[in-house]
Design a protein around this motif. Structure first.
Motif, PDB file in Angstrom:
ATOM      1  N   ALA A 192       0.868  -1.169   0.000  1.00 29.43           N
ATOM      2  CA  ALA A 192       0.000   0.000   0.000  1.00 29.43           C
ATOM      3  C   ALA A 192       0.911   1.227   0.000  1.00 29.43           C
ATOM      4  CB  ALA A 192      -0.900   0.008   1.231  1.00 29.43           C
ATOM      5  N   PRO A 193       0.602   2.245  -0.783  1.00 26.53           N
ATOM      6  CA  PRO A 193       1.499   3.401  -0.853  1.00 26.53           C
ATOM      7  C   PRO A 193       1.623   4.123   0.484  1.00 26.53           C
ATOM      8  CG  PRO A 193      -0.605   3.881  -1.925  1.00 26.53           C
ATOM      9  CD  PRO A 193      -0.606   2.419  -1.618  1.00 26.53           C
ATOM     10  N   VAL A 194       2.811   4.682   0.717  1.00 29.77           N
ATOM     11  CA  VAL A 194       3.000   5.529   1.901  1.00 29.77           C
ATOM     12  C   VAL A 194       2.409   6.895   1.549  1.00 29.77           C
ATOM     13  CG1 VAL A 194       4.658   6.525   3.500  1.00 29.77           C
ATOM     14  CG2 VAL A 194       5.120   4.285   2.483  1.00 29.77           C
ATOM     15  N   ARG A 195       1.254   7.172   2.077  1.00 29.85           N
ATOM     16  CA  ARG A 195       0.520   8.375   1.682  1.00 29.85           C
ATOM     17  C   ARG A 195       0.987   9.599   2.461  1.00 29.85           C
ATOM     18  NH1 ARG A 195      -5.660   5.933   1.754  1.00 29.85           N
ATOM     19  NH2 ARG A 195      -5.345   4.359   0.107  1.00 29.85           N
ATOM     20  N   LYS A 196       1.227  10.650   1.728  1.00 30.58           N
ATOM     21  CA  LYS A 196       1.595  11.904   2.368  1.00 30.58           C
ATOM     22  C   LYS A 196       0.431  12.383   3.230  1.00 30.58           C
ATOM     23  CE  LYS A 196       3.359  16.545   1.349  1.00 30.58           C
ATOM     24  NZ  LYS A 196       3.723  17.511   0.281  1.00 30.58           N
ATOM     25  N   PRO A 199      -1.751   9.216   8.816  1.00 34.91           N
ATOM     26  CA  PRO A 199      -1.346   9.089  10.220  1.00 34.91           C
ATOM     27  C   PRO A 199      -0.379   7.928  10.440  1.00 34.91           C
ATOM     28  CG  PRO A 199      -3.608   8.333   9.927  1.00 34.91           C
ATOM     29  CD  PRO A 199      -3.202   8.991   8.643  1.00 34.91           C
ATOM     30  N   TYR A 200      -0.277   7.027   9.454  1.00 31.13           N
ATOM     31  CA  TYR A 200       0.610   5.869   9.583  1.00 31.13           C
ATOM     32  C   TYR A 200       1.945   6.056   8.852  1.00 31.13           C
ATOM     33  CZ  TYR A 200      -3.963   3.767  10.622  1.00 31.13           C
ATOM     34  OH  TYR A 200      -5.198   3.479  11.149  1.00 31.13           O
ATOM     35  N   ALA A 201       2.103   7.161   8.153  1.00 33.91           N
ATOM     36  CA  ALA A 201       3.212   7.312   7.206  1.00 33.91           C
ATOM     37  C   ALA A 201       4.582   7.020   7.810  1.00 33.91           C
ATOM     38  CB  ALA A 201       3.194   8.707   6.591  1.00 33.91           C
ATOM     39  N   HIS A 270       9.919  -3.883  19.024  1.00 37.08           N
ATOM     40  CA  HIS A 270      10.729  -4.404  17.909  1.00 37.08           C
ATOM     41  C   HIS A 270      10.524  -3.553  16.660  1.00 37.08           C
ATOM     42  CE1 HIS A 270      12.768  -7.228  15.285  1.00 37.08           C
ATOM     43  NE2 HIS A 270      11.693  -7.231  14.487  1.00 37.08           N
ATOM     44  N   TYR A 271       9.269  -3.201  16.404  1.00 37.15           N
ATOM     45  CA  TYR A 271       8.966  -2.425  15.200  1.00 37.15           C
ATOM     46  C   TYR A 271       8.968  -0.917  15.433  1.00 37.15           C
ATOM     47  CZ  TYR A 271       7.723  -6.788  12.889  1.00 37.15           C
ATOM     48  OH  TYR A 271       7.752  -8.040  12.334  1.00 37.15           O
ATOM     49  N   LYS A 272       9.381  -0.529  16.640  1.00 39.26           N
ATOM     50  CA  LYS A 272       9.535   0.891  16.983  1.00 39.26           C
ATOM     51  C   LYS A 272       8.235   1.671  16.789  1.00 39.26           C
ATOM     52  CE  LYS A 272      14.507   1.007  16.047  1.00 39.26           C
ATOM     53  NZ  LYS A 272      14.643  -0.459  15.937  1.00 39.26           N
ATOM     54  N   ILE A 273       7.134   1.076  17.257  1.00 40.86           N
ATOM     55  CA  ILE A 273       5.854   1.759  17.247  1.00 40.86           C
ATOM     56  C   ILE A 273       5.584   2.291  18.640  1.00 40.86           C
ATOM     57  CG2 ILE A 273       3.362   1.492  16.892  1.00 40.86           C
ATOM     58  CD1 ILE A 273       3.947  -0.780  14.983  1.00 40.86           C
ATOM     59  N   LYS A 274       5.386   3.572  18.739  1.00 42.08           N
ATOM     60  CA  LYS A 274       5.183   4.192  20.053  1.00 42.08           C
ATOM     61  C   LYS A 274       3.707   4.501  20.287  1.00 42.08           C
ATOM     62  CE  LYS A 274       9.779   6.293  20.036  1.00 42.08           C
ATOM     63  NZ  LYS A 274      10.543   7.542  20.137  1.00 42.08           N
TER      64      LYS A 274
END
Length: 274
Positions: A192-196, A199-201, A270-274
């Motif tokens: 899925a594209p990294v959308r500008k 909120p997840y970019a 591990h995935y550096k999600i805060k």
């Protein structure tokens, strides 16, 4: 699995590259009669290890045609390896529904259709072995790989039920869940594209890079080939096998013994999600 005097006949979906090609090449060298499949075999004109049949797991007609070729040539099919699969990444909220359906068609509905096509022949010959290649990712919900994890988990669970239904016919079914292996899966994976402005970019982009590095540093696919060969030689295969790096396999153990939220926090760290 005990082999007859004649070489066992093997069908491997998605056999043109990666894990499927490694398994097929290894088994052919051991004397098995191997057929691989590809949606477009014409792209592999100089492919030498074993014959490639045209088969698209999303096309029932092509599945039946490929199985018919093998039955006409040999009158039997001893081993099916459901290896064809596709990766998919993206925040669940942002992955288009048609891409979700496409992924489940390849990773879940496809193996079911191929298996349905070979079962009448296996029942007729009163024996068979079906190996479903799943993924260690199917044992846990991984961020930005939720759809992939779900499709592989679905195949794992379906195998648990289906193998019991097949036992009265002397047909064995098992799962083999690989971790990260050095293949070209990343090139064919849907992103899925990294959308500008998404909120997840930021976290999604970081995880994309991290996962691609994991694949590049993955184990040699020959390890999977040897594992599959060992399973074929086993009279009564287990329900589940895991093949990969120690920590990837150990992550499944941790999920069993740790509280859910503790395990979730380990993944997020591990995935550096805060």
């Amino acid at each position: 699995m005990k082999q007859d005097q004649k070489p066992s006949v093997v069908l491997i979906t998605g056999g043109s590259s990666g894990i499927g090609k490694s398994i097929g090449t290894f088994l052919a060298a051991k004397g098995f009669t191997v057929y691989g499949t590809s949606r477009n075999p014409s792209k592999f004109e100089n492919f030498e290890p074993f014959p490639l049949l045209q088969l698209d797991v999303a096309d029932t007609y092509s599945i039946e045609a490929a199985v018919a070729i093998i039955e006409k040539q040999h009158g039997r099919l001893d081993i099916l390896i459901n290896n064809a699969g596709a990766g998919i990444m993206g925040a669940v909220e942002e992955v288009p529904n048609d891409e979700i359906l496409k992924n489940f068609t390849t990773n879940y509905f496809g193996p079911i259709e191929v298996t349905k096509a070979v079962l009448p022949l296996m029942r007729k010959q009163k024996q068979g072995l079906i190996i479903n290649i799943t993924s260690i990712a199917g044992y846990m919900g991984l961020p930005y790989r939720g759809i992939y994890s779900a499709s592989k988990a679905a195949l794992e669970i379906t195998t648990e039920a289906w193998r019991m239904e097949l036992k009265p016919f002397n047909i064995e079914m098992t799962n083999v869940a690989p971790g990260d292996f050095a293949t070209n899966i990343a090139a064919g994976r849907y992103h899925a594209p990294v959308r500008k402005g998404s909120p997840y970019a930021t976290s999604y982009q970081n995880i994309l890079s991290l996962i691609d590095n994991h694949v590049d540093d993955g184990n040699d696919p020959q390890e999977m080939a040897k594992a599959v060969y060992k399973i074929i030689q086993t009279k009564k295969p287990k329900i589940h096998y895991k093949v990969g790096q120690f920590m990837q396999k150990f992550s499944i153990v941790l999920k069993r013994i740790l509280p859910d939220k503790v395990y979730e926090r380990l993944l997020m760290n591990h995935y550096k999600i805060k």
